[in-house]
Design a protein around this motif. Structure first.
Motif: not given
Length: 262
Positions: A142-150, A154-158, A220-226
């Motif tokens: 359903x995309x819960x991880x993508x939603x979490x990152x977004x 959304x709270x901190x800045x893109x 969502x652009x989370x780097x593999x090393x992160x």
């Protein structure tokens, strides 16, 4: 001579690159007061935190109180429904139906319950916000991880750099699913097929939740090393872990906690 000493609380602490003020951990099955299938392998001193799995509610509340003392604040607990709702803990109702929590408030403790599903903890690299997500296969599809990152961005800045920790969950050698799961994943994750291997039974597949989580985070652009992965399977280690599938549904729930120091 019989050993009457109560087992100490078992914990796995996140090994990741989050700032020191961010604390993330996963509870093992012992160190509490639950018994029977909600106890340790001997049926005693269980750290079950699930209110809806058949355990004595007073024991669950006592276990949760132990964790509140450990974290220095009462954790925010959800009634998880295998969905994709991510709510701000500061305004969430007790036992609210959702599968993710986030906060930018120091001292607010987030809690997720699992017994095979994948718990995912998020934090930004500056330690300004955290999230805890319940990622079973339905949540991942359903995309819960993508939603979490977004939600955090959304709270901190893109431009916020997001870090992730993958806690213990059922491993790919134990997680047999049908073709419907594979097809559901492909609709959200184009490369989902890489996380599935043919199972021993015709028409069945062995699914790798951690591999699917990495792909979802990468979207969502989370780097593999992160992305840091503990690499532990709940189903493979009955001494330390509850497992819904291994124990045929009669089992306890682990807690994954995350909070920021005030």
């Amino acid at each position: 001579m019989t050993n009457l000493q109560k087992p100490s609380l078992g914990l796995i602490r996140a090994n990741w690159n989050a700032p020191k003020r961010v604390h993330a951990l996963f509870t093992l099955r012992t160190g509490g007061v639950s018994s029977g299938p909600f106890g340790g392998l001997d049926g005693l001193s269980g750290m079950n935190v699930g209110l809806y799995c058949g355990d004595v509610p007073a024991c669950v509340r006592a276990n949760r109180a132990i964790l509140a003392g450990l974290a220095g604040g009462e954790p925010h607990w959800l009634r998880q429904v295998h969905g994709t709702a991510v709510v701000q803990a500061d305004h969430a109702a007790p036992e609210q139906e959702a599968d993710g929590l986030w906060t930018a408030t120091p001292g607010v403790v987030l809690a997720i319950q699992t017994a095979d599903c994948l718990p995912v903890v998020l934090a930004d690299s500056e330690g300004c916000a955290v999230a805890a997500l319940h990622a079973g296969w339905k949540g991942l599809a359903g995309g819960i991880l993508q939603k979490g990152v977004k939600t955090l961005r959304g709270a901190l800045g893109p431009g916020a750099r997001i870090l992730a920790w993958l806690a213990p969950r059922i491993g790919p050698e134990s997680f047999e699913v049908g073709g419907d799961v594979l097809e559901a994943m492909k609709k959200k994750l184009p490369q989902a097929g890489l996380a599935f291997a043919p199972g021993p039974k015709s028409g069945k597949w062995m699914a790798d939740l951690a591999c699917l989580a990495r792909e979802a985070l990468a979207q969502e652009g989370v780097a593999a090393e992160d992305v840091s992965d503990c690499g532990l399977s709940t189903a493979a280690d009955p001494q330390r872990f509850f497992s819904y599938r291994r124990d045929k549904g009669r089992t306890g729930r682990h807690a994954t906690l995350v909070w920021m120091e005030p």
